[in-house]
Design a protein around this motif. Structure first.
Motif, mmCIF file in Angstrom:
data_model
loop_
_atom_site.group_PDB
_atom_site.id
_atom_site.type_symbol
_atom_site.label_atom_id
_atom_site.label_comp_id
_atom_site.label_asym_id
_atom_site.label_seq_id
_atom_site.Cartn_x
_atom_site.Cartn_y
_atom_site.Cartn_z
ATOM 1 N N THR A 90 8.304 0.857 2.885
ATOM 2 C CA THR A 90 7.274 -0.195 2.657
ATOM 3 C C THR A 90 7.608 -1.552 2.400
ATOM 4 O OG1 THR A 90 7.271 0.585 0.161
ATOM 5 C CG2 THR A 90 5.763 1.889 1.911
ATOM 6 N N THR A 201 4.949 8.605 4.692
ATOM 7 C CA THR A 201 4.215 6.904 4.895
ATOM 8 C C THR A 201 3.003 7.231 6.098
ATOM 9 O OG1 THR A 201 5.965 6.646 6.568
ATOM 10 C CG2 THR A 201 6.237 5.748 4.136
ATOM 11 N N SER A 211 2.046 4.685 1.279
ATOM 12 C CA SER A 211 3.292 5.450 1.104
ATOM 13 C C SER A 211 2.523 6.394 -0.197
ATOM 14 C CB SER A 211 4.592 4.962 0.772
ATOM 15 O OG SER A 211 4.511 4.292 -0.367
#
Length: 328
Positions: A90, A201, A211
Motif C-alpha cells: 500500500t 489487499t 489492505s
C-alpha cells in the motif's frame, strides 16, 4: 527498548543530530541534523515490528541527501504494527502517486521473523526527490481484484492453504478475481519463532489499494488460533476496510497527509475514509510543525452500497524543497 532502538535508527540516517536522554529515560532532547541516507543496516528491537520503524523511514526517505538503502532486522509480522507486506502493497504505490516512482523504490522481504524472537530481515530502498507533485485523488473507483499472501514459518505448510481456503470462502461471494499466494519459508529464512498470518489487499479500477492483515498469537502467549478462523477474520477485516473506503487505507492516511503538506505550493486533494485516531493526532502535529490547516469536508455517499462516510481533505503544500539532494 524499542524507542531507544528507534532513536539509534534516526541517528544512523541523519548527520549531526544531537540526542540526550536523562537517566530515568523520561525526557528526550533532540536536535535534528541533516537527513543523510546512504547504505545502512539496523537491528530493530523484537518487541515491536519492523513496520514501526519502516513507517517513519517512508516519511523521511524521499528527502535524504543520498538514496536510502537500508537492511532492517527483527519482527516482520506482528499484531501491533503494520506488517512489511502491507506497507509494501500500500505505501509504495502511494509514494508513486506523489512522483517518487523510480525503479529503485522497493521493499524486499529476505527472511520472515515472527514474535517473540524475530529473526526476519528486509531491504528498503528509496530514491531521493527534489520536490513532490501535488495530487488530486478523489475517486477511489470500484474494487476489481483482491490479492494476498498467506505466510507460515516453522509450522506445517498446510496452515497457509487452510487460511486461503477459508478467506476465499467469504470473498468469492463478491468477486471472482481473487488470488492469494502462499508463502512458506523454511530453514534460515524462517526466523526464530513459529507463526502464521495473512495479508490481503483489494485494488480498485483507479489504482486505490486497501489492505487488511492478521497474524497468529506469538508462541506461548494467548490461546492458539485456528488458521480457518484467522483466514475468515482477515477477510472480514478487508471487507470492513472496503466499507470505510477512501483513496488511501487507514494505515497510510497519515503518510498521505504528510506528503500533501510537503508538496508544491499547489492544491492537493485526497478522499479518505473515517479518520483513525492516529491520523487525527497527526493532523495536530502537522499544524504545530508546518502551521498548515486542512480543509475537511464530510462527504455522504449517494449510492446505497458505497460504505461509510468519507472525508475530503484539501490543503495547499508548504512548497518543501530538498536542498541537500546532490545534482548529477
Amino acid at each position: 527498548d524499542f524507542e531507544a532502538s528507534f532513536i539509534r535508527l534516526i541517528d544512523k540516517v541523519t548527520n549531526g543530530s544531537r540526542i540526550e536522554i536523562n537517566q530515568t529515560g523520561t525526557t528526550l532532547y533532540y536536535q535534528p541534523g541533516l537527513l543523510y541516507g546512504g547504505s545502512l543496516e539496523h537491528d530493530c528491537s523484537p518487541s515491536r515490528g519492523i513496520g514501526y520503524y519502516l513507517e517513519s523511514l517512508l516519511c523521511l526517505a524521499p528527502f535524504m541527501k543520498h538514496p536510502l538503502k537500508i537492511v532492517l532486522r527483527g519482527v516482520t509480522n506482528d499484531q501491533i504494527d503494520p506488517s512489511v507486506d502491507v506497507l509494501k502493497a500500500t505505501a509504495l504505490p502511494l509514494l508513486k502517486k506523489f512522483g517518487i516512482d523510480d525503479e529503485s523504490l522497493e521493499i524486499k522481504i529476505n527472511r520472515r521473523g515472527m514474535p517473540p524472537k524475530g529473526g526476519g530481515e528486509i531491504l528498503f530502498a528509496c530514491p531521493v526527490r527534489k520536490v513532490l507533485q501535488p495530487v488530486q485523488f478523489t475517486d477511489p473507483g470500484k474494487i476489481k481484484r483482491i490479492r494476498g499472501t498467506a505466510y507460515s514459518v516453522r509450522v506445517s505448510p498446510q496452515m497457509a492453504n487452510r487460511m486461503v481456503e477459508s478467506a476465499r470462502g467469504i470473498l468469492n461471494k463478491f468477486l471472482p478475481d481473487i488470488y492469494i499466494y502462499t508463502d512458506h519459508m523454511k530453514g534460515v529464512s524462517s526466523g526464530k519463532s513459529p507463526g502464521f498470518g495473512m495479508c490481503l489487499t483489494a485494488e480498485t479500477i483507479n489504482g486505490t489499494i486497501l489492505s487488511a492483515e492478521l497474524a497468529s498469537n506469538p508462541q506461548g502467549q494467548g490461546t492458539a488460533v485456528l488458521p480457518e478462523e484467522l483466514g475468515q477474520n482477515c477477510a472480514k477485516l478487508l471487507l470492513e476496510e472496503i466499507y470505510r473506503g477512501g483513496c488511501v487505507d487507514s494505515t497510510n492516511q497519515s503518510l498521505a497527509l504528510l506528503l500533501m503538506t510537503l508538496g508544491q505550493r499547489d492544491v492537493s486533494k485526497v478522499l479518505l475514509g473515517p479518520l483513525s485516531p492516529y491520523t487525527i493526532e497527526f493532523l495536530r502535529h502537522l499544524r504545530s510543525f508546518f502551521q498548515i490547516m486542512f480543509k475537511i469536508e464530510t462527504k455522504t455517499t449517494e449510492e446505497e452500497h458505497a460504505g461509510g462516510e468519507k472525508v475530503l481533505m484539501t490543503c495547499v503544500g508548504v512548497g518543501f524543497c530538498n536542498l541537500s539532494k546532490t545534482m548529477r
